[in-house]
Write a protein that holds these residues in place. Sequence first.
Motif, PDB file in Angstrom:
ATOM      1  N   ASN A   1      65.896  14.686 -79.886  1.00  0.00           N
ATOM      2  CA  ASN A   1      64.485  14.526 -80.240  1.00  0.00           C
ATOM      3  C   ASN A   1      64.028  15.490 -81.334  1.00  0.00           C
ATOM      4  OD1 ASN A   1      64.092  12.581 -78.021  1.00  0.00           O
ATOM      5  ND2 ASN A   1      64.450  14.371 -76.741  1.00  0.00           N
TER       6      ASN A   1
ATOM      7  N   THR B   1      65.514  25.406 -76.906  1.00  0.00           N
ATOM      8  CA  THR B   1      65.264  24.671 -78.152  1.00  0.00           C
ATOM      9  C   THR B   1      65.911  25.426 -79.293  1.00  0.00           C
ATOM     10  OG1 THR B   1      63.574  23.479 -79.404  1.00  0.00           O
ATOM     11  CG2 THR B   1      63.074  25.763 -78.819  1.00  0.00           C
TER      12      THR B   1
ATOM     13  N   VAL C   1      64.210  21.723 -83.775  1.00  0.00           N
ATOM     14  CA  VAL C   1      62.953  21.794 -84.520  1.00  0.00           C
ATOM     15  C   VAL C   1      63.227  22.364 -85.909  1.00  0.00           C
ATOM     16  CG1 VAL C   1      60.586  22.647 -84.502  1.00  0.00           C
ATOM     17  CG2 VAL C   1      61.766  22.204 -82.334  1.00  0.00           C
TER      18      VAL C   1
ATOM     19  N   THR D   1      59.489  13.701 -84.137  1.00  0.00           N
ATOM     20  CA  THR D   1      58.103  14.160 -84.298  1.00  0.00           C
ATOM     21  C   THR D   1      57.927  14.784 -85.665  1.00  0.00           C
ATOM     22  OG1 THR D   1      57.947  14.611 -81.921  1.00  0.00           O
ATOM     23  CG2 THR D   1      56.307  15.654 -83.336  1.00  0.00           C
TER      24      THR D   1
ATOM     25  N   TRP E   1      53.469  16.345 -78.745  1.00  0.00           N
ATOM     26  CA  TRP E   1      54.880  16.615 -78.503  1.00  0.00           C
ATOM     27  C   TRP E   1      55.472  15.492 -77.663  1.00  0.00           C
ATOM     28  CZ3 TRP E   1      56.969  20.354 -81.338  1.00  0.00           C
ATOM     29  CH2 TRP E   1      56.067  21.230 -81.970  1.00  0.00           C
TER      30      TRP E   1
ATOM     31  N   VAL F   1      62.255  17.449 -84.359  1.00  0.00           N
ATOM     32  CA  VAL F   1      60.880  17.714 -84.779  1.00  0.00           C
ATOM     33  C   VAL F   1      60.927  18.333 -86.165  1.00  0.00           C
ATOM     34  CG1 VAL F   1      58.762  19.004 -84.280  1.00  0.00           C
ATOM     35  CG2 VAL F   1      60.147  18.104 -82.396  1.00  0.00           C
TER      36      VAL F   1
ATOM     37  N   PRO G   1      61.875  18.367 -76.938  1.00  0.00           N
ATOM     38  CA  PRO G   1      62.153  18.652 -78.349  1.00  0.00           C
ATOM     39  C   PRO G   1      63.266  19.690 -78.462  1.00  0.00           C
ATOM     40  CG  PRO G   1      60.134  19.751 -77.672  1.00  0.00           C
ATOM     41  CD  PRO G   1      60.578  18.917 -76.498  1.00  0.00           C
TER      42      PRO G   1
END
Length: 481
Positions: free
Chosen positions: A231, A356, A269, A381, A409, A233, A266
């Motif tokens: 996922n 993360t 990132v 995202t 989020w 971001v 998430p």
Amino acid sequence: MTTTTEQLEQVARLAAEAAPVWRTSSAGERAGWLRAIADALDANATELVEIADRETRLGSARLTGEVARTTGQLRSFASVVEEGSFREIVVDDADAGATPPRPELRRWLVGLGPVAVFSASNFPFAFSVAGGDTASALAAGNPVIVKAHSGHPELSRRTAEIVAEALRAAGAPEGSFALVEGREAGNALVRHPVVQAAGFTGSVSGGRALFDLATGRPDPIPFYGELGSINPVVLTPAAVTARGRDLAAGLVGSFTLGAGQFCTKPGVVFIPSDAGFEDAVATAVGSVAGGPLLTDRITAAFPDGIRTLLDDASTSIIAHGAETPDGARPVVVTTDAAAVAARPETLLEEVFGPLTLLVRYRDEADLHAALHVVPGSLTATLHAEDGDDVSETLELLQLRAGRVLFAGWPTGVAVTWSQHHGGPWPATTSLHTSVGATAIRRFLRPVVFQDAPERLLPPELRDAALASVPHRRNGVLVIPA
């Protein structure tokens, strides 16, 4: 407790006998059966939550909400069945003057037959015995055989008892629903000739093994697996400048939610270099505790995943969350986009738990090179400002996820008609969703009747019934008044 071969054969035989009844059941009957399950689960919610908390330690508040989501899904699918458009009914009237001459054709979708459903560990209600896969398979008109998850066996058995009794009391046929236990029973279930499709939520390794069994059968069946997802971001420099502190707090709240055990966590990132975002995250995470992980296997795998990341020379830990006596401590790791582009197989491996990975990028070229190697995910995202030109970034994110977010989020999945909970491999094994109304499409197949006498048509395909069901006739969409 392990299901024996003899027990599995009995379950399969009863499901095969129940399949024609489910396939030909009316919308009212099927919707009534789904609502009966929902009512029974709600009536026993207190007992079920107590069992679930004892086995999963997810807490009564979270679990009570999850029961409500589960029963809401069942009632939602009852409404889908009654509304009728899921049948995708299409009629082309005969036309002798067409070139070539056209017969009368009536097409619709019908249930496949008995469906195998594999429970998930991280959602002991919503993705488990009576969860979304079960609800959508029943709504499509199929008996269901669930393979229980070993992480909550007592809850699985009690939930199955409640579901089976509710169906029995509502008049559904014997064999409509059953539970099996044990890995060998699960493997045998996928291979059993009675089973016509399978739904799975779990690890990439476990899902891939079952996928291979499903497609390796003499008569291959569709296998709908929701597997791994990181996922991604992306934060633009302008977004970090405008609201970096809020974004940091949102990220921490999301990746630590449920001790990082959400499939929409998430996990990676992308952040602009030298923007101070790492410091904001470190500040935000410091007082946030993790929590117990669901199983011994997940608990053991979490530190192993951290060590694998830290074996790469580009990585380092910049912050931990608060320590807890019996839980996984949140951790934030950093690396850079060049390392990700060079070694995605190491740096982009999903770590299940409260971790993360912050990936620093220098410019758009640096970011896009890394995004090109990001594996398929359930979500992506993008946090940007109105003045940002993010067209190329957005295109890359769309290629890698089934749901693209522009605010908030990704943890949290609304159960709606428009929802899509799926994505390119390894997020899922198909293009279909496992959440929302269109999840029903996985367990249906098309059948066309050509020049059929009306008396032999299914009642739903006769003209009198079509007046109340959305359908397409001679290319024109017809919506009942």
